[in-house]
Design a protein around this motif. Structure first.
Motif, short mmCIF file in Angstrom:
data_model
loop_
_atom_site.label_atom_id
_atom_site.label_comp_id
_atom_site.label_asym_id
_atom_site.label_seq_id
_atom_site.Cartn_x
_atom_site.Cartn_y
_atom_site.Cartn_z
N LEU A 167 0.83 -1.09 0.58
CA LEU A 167 -0.22 0.24 -0.28
C LEU A 167 0.93 1.30 0.22
CD1 LEU A 167 -2.60 1.05 0.24
CD2 LEU A 167 -2.56 0.87 2.71
N THR A 168 0.36 2.19 -0.70
CA THR A 168 0.85 3.69 -1.24
C THR A 168 0.08 4.08 -1.48
OG1 THR A 168 3.37 2.27 -2.33
CG2 THR A 168 2.59 4.94 -2.93
N MET A 169 -0.10 5.13 -0.14
CA MET A 169 -1.42 6.30 -0.94
C MET A 169 -1.37 7.73 0.45
SD MET A 169 -5.30 4.89 1.13
CE MET A 169 -4.48 5.55 3.09
N LEU A 170 -1.42 9.06 -0.82
CA LEU A 170 -1.80 9.96 -0.22
C LEU A 170 -2.82 10.56 0.34
CD1 LEU A 170 0.33 13.05 -0.02
CD2 LEU A 170 -1.05 13.17 -2.76
N VAL A 171 -2.44 11.14 1.35
CA VAL A 171 -4.25 10.98 2.33
C VAL A 171 -3.67 13.13 2.28
CG1 VAL A 171 -5.27 11.37 4.65
CG2 VAL A 171 -3.78 9.50 3.62
N LEU A 172 -4.88 13.09 1.70
CA LEU A 172 -5.62 15.06 1.30
C LEU A 172 -6.44 15.35 2.12
CD1 LEU A 172 -4.31 15.73 -2.08
CD2 LEU A 172 -3.13 15.52 -0.04
N GLU B 136 -5.82 19.20 7.15
CA GLU B 136 -4.41 18.00 8.06
C GLU B 136 -3.48 18.60 7.25
OE1 GLU B 136 -4.80 16.41 10.28
OE2 GLU B 136 -6.92 16.40 11.27
N HIS B 137 -2.16 18.68 7.42
CA HIS B 137 -0.69 18.56 6.89
C HIS B 137 -1.34 17.19 5.57
CE1 HIS B 137 2.69 19.92 5.14
NE2 HIS B 137 3.48 18.77 5.77
N PRO B 138 -1.33 17.15 4.07
CA PRO B 138 -1.21 15.72 3.27
C PRO B 138 0.68 14.77 4.07
CG PRO B 138 -0.34 18.23 2.33
CD PRO B 138 -0.62 18.10 3.70
N THR B 139 -0.82 13.40 3.57
CA THR B 139 0.59 12.66 4.50
C THR B 139 0.27 11.25 3.31
OG1 THR B 139 -0.28 12.98 6.97
CG2 THR B 139 0.78 10.96 6.37
N LEU B 140 1.71 11.31 2.99
CA LEU B 140 1.79 9.98 2.62
C LEU B 140 2.74 8.65 3.09
CD1 LEU B 140 2.46 9.49 -1.14
CD2 LEU B 140 4.70 9.99 -0.44
N LEU B 141 1.24 7.60 2.97
CA LEU B 141 1.73 6.44 3.26
C LEU B 141 2.69 5.68 2.45
CD1 LEU B 141 1.15 5.17 5.78
CD2 LEU B 141 -0.61 4.09 4.82
N VAL B 142 3.44 5.13 2.65
CA VAL B 142 4.22 4.18 1.83
C VAL B 142 4.98 2.86 2.72
CG1 VAL B 142 5.08 6.39 0.58
CG2 VAL B 142 6.78 5.86 2.32
N PRO B 143 5.59 2.06 1.51
CA PRO B 143 6.46 0.93 2.47
C PRO B 143 7.45 1.14 3.28
CG PRO B 143 5.19 -0.02 0.57
CD PRO B 143 4.98 1.63 0.07
N ALA B 144 7.91 0.84 4.62
CA ALA B 144 9.72 1.49 4.94
C ALA B 144 10.62 1.06 4.04
CB ALA B 144 9.65 0.27 5.80
N LEU B 145 10.97 0.36 2.97
CA LEU B 145 11.79 0.00 2.09
C LEU B 145 11.36 1.28 1.11
CD1 LEU B 145 11.04 -3.16 -0.27
CD2 LEU B 145 8.71 -1.90 0.90
N GLU B 146 10.02 1.98 0.87
CA GLU B 146 10.66 2.65 -0.41
C GLU B 146 10.66 4.23 -0.24
OE1 GLU B 146 6.86 1.81 -2.77
OE2 GLU B 146 7.90 0.28 -3.66
N ARG B 147 10.65 4.71 1.65
CA ARG B 147 10.83 5.47 1.80
C ARG B 147 11.42 6.63 1.32
NH1 ARG B 147 8.99 7.55 7.54
NH2 ARG B 147 9.38 9.93 8.11
N SER B 148 12.57 6.57 1.35
CA SER B 148 13.90 6.80 0.54
C SER B 148 13.53 7.41 -0.25
CB SER B 148 15.29 6.93 0.80
OG SER B 148 14.90 5.00 -0.27
N ASP B 149 12.97 6.96 -1.23
CA ASP B 149 12.14 7.08 -2.77
C ASP B 149 11.50 8.56 -3.24
OD1 ASP B 149 13.86 5.44 -4.14
OD2 ASP B 149 12.54 3.81 -4.00
N ALA B 150 10.59 8.37 -2.02
CA ALA B 150 9.42 8.79 -1.57
C ALA B 150 9.96 9.97 -1.37
CB ALA B 150 8.13 8.18 -0.75
#
Length: 378
Positions: free
Chosen positions: A59-64, A68-82
């Protein structure tokens, strides 16, 4: 061959992405949504500049959401790319680790009874997971709830679309110099893909080559048919350049065209021109379809025009708005879409002419400017 038909575009800034997110939240509230969930695909790219290197089951998902401040939920292994994405400074990145429940992580970001617009590209797996974890939430496709979200382009986006259109035009200018007769459709399609890349495309989405009877199938996949003397050949090709789309169609003829082919091509040319001349702010999208269809119907080929007249284009080659009967969205300056009427005579041949057009303050402007005349090739 001059392969330099473009210059580097202006880079999008974090402020550009932040402004898009603010506008989307405001638009969502106006239609009764508590927020927007953007998943990997064109929505996420447009809102943040982030495109995962591989779209997987994680699951990767931007929450607007409002306030609320925009939040991007990402898998931990892809955090640096995000965090390296162009718009990352406008969002808070939150990660979840393999072996944990990503929907539990999402629970803390969403009101338990919220109504959300969700990207059309969202996996059913993830939507079902959210519904299971938050059973009182409700979801609507963004194409239904905010169909014009990406439709109006700013000057930077328009510049990229113009460059993509010029590159597609240059591709057409080169392909017609090559031999068609005696070659397979797939060979010509490979040449189209090569030329698009040589002229600056980073991604080729489609290279339709429909020769002879195959041209009567609007979405014909290039195959092993050998192109022959006396064939009409529909060429429809495009992709992404600097992240924005191209899409153009022309019909060529191998040898000397028959009177019938010339006549059908002229009807399509007139229909395409009529639709272009109808473009202006404030009219409904369906009026563009009606303008093209009226010409073709008057000529007696109404039943042979079997698709809508056009589609929007931007960070993907097909997106809202659509030029089709029943679409009452009105044209606004900055909208970009195709105008592509066609006539398809089953078992014989097809003809299509397509340009990308943008709406100005008063009329329309083409991003494709190659000749609409029936071009003969060898």
């Amino acid at each position: 061959m001059n392969q330099k038909v473009h210059t580097e575009p202006v880079r999008f800034t974090s402020d550009d992405y932040a402004a898009r997110m603010v506008r989307v939240v405001e638009d969502a509230a106006e239609v009764g949504l508590n927020g927007v969930l953007a998943t990997p695909g064109p929505d996420l790219v447009w809102l943040t500049g982030y495109q995962p290197t591989a779209i997987t089951e994680r699951l990767t998902m931007l929450v607007l959401a409002p306030d609320e401040h925009p939040t991007l939920l990402v898998p931990a292994l892809e955090r640096s790319d995000a965090e390296a994405a162009e718009g990352s400074s406008s969002v808070t990145v939150v990660d979840w680790a393999d072996g944990t429940d990503p929907y539990e992580a999402a629970r803390h970001l969403l009101p338990p009874d919220g109504r959300f617009g969700v990207s059309d590209s969202a996996w059913a797996l993830h939507l079902l997971g959210l519904q299971t974890t938050l059973p009182d939430t409700r979801y609507r496709a963004l194409s239904a709830s905010l169909p014009m979200m990406r439709a109006v382009k700013d000057s930077n986006e328009l510049g990229r679309l113009a460059m993509a259109g010029a590159a597609a035009d240059a591709t057409y200018g080169e392909i017609v110099k090559l031999r068609f007769a005696g070659r397979r459709e797939t060979e010509v399609a490979a040449d189209l893909a090569r030329l698009l890349r040589e002229f600056g495309h980073e991604q080729v989405d489609f290279t339709i080559v429909g020769s002879g009877p195959n041209g009567a199938n609007p979405h014909h996949e290039a195959g092993d048919r050998v192109i022959e003397q006396g064939d009409a050949v529909v060429l429809d090709f495009g992709g992404l350049m600097y992240g924005y789309g191209s899409d153009t169609s022309r019909t060529v003829y191998v040898g000397e065209p028959s009177a019938e082919v010339r006549a059908v091509h002229e009807v399509v040319r007139l229909a395409q021109q009529a639709a272009f001349e109808a473009v202006r702010p404030g009219i409904a999208c369906q009026e563009i379809d009606r303008a093209a269809r009226a010409v073709i119907t008057e000529a007696g080929y109404g039943e042979a025009f079997i698709h809508r007249t056009g589609h929007g284009i931007g960070v993907t080659t097909h997106e809202p708005p659509y030029m089709v009967e029943g679409e009452e969205q009105t044209l606004r300056p900055g909208m970009c879409f195709s105008i592509e009427p066609g006539i398809y005579l089953a078992g014989r041949f097809g003809v299509r002419i397509e340009d990308i057009v943008t709406v100005t303050d008063t009329t329309g402007e083409r991003f494709n400017n190659t000749d609409h005349a029936l071009r003969t090739v060898e």
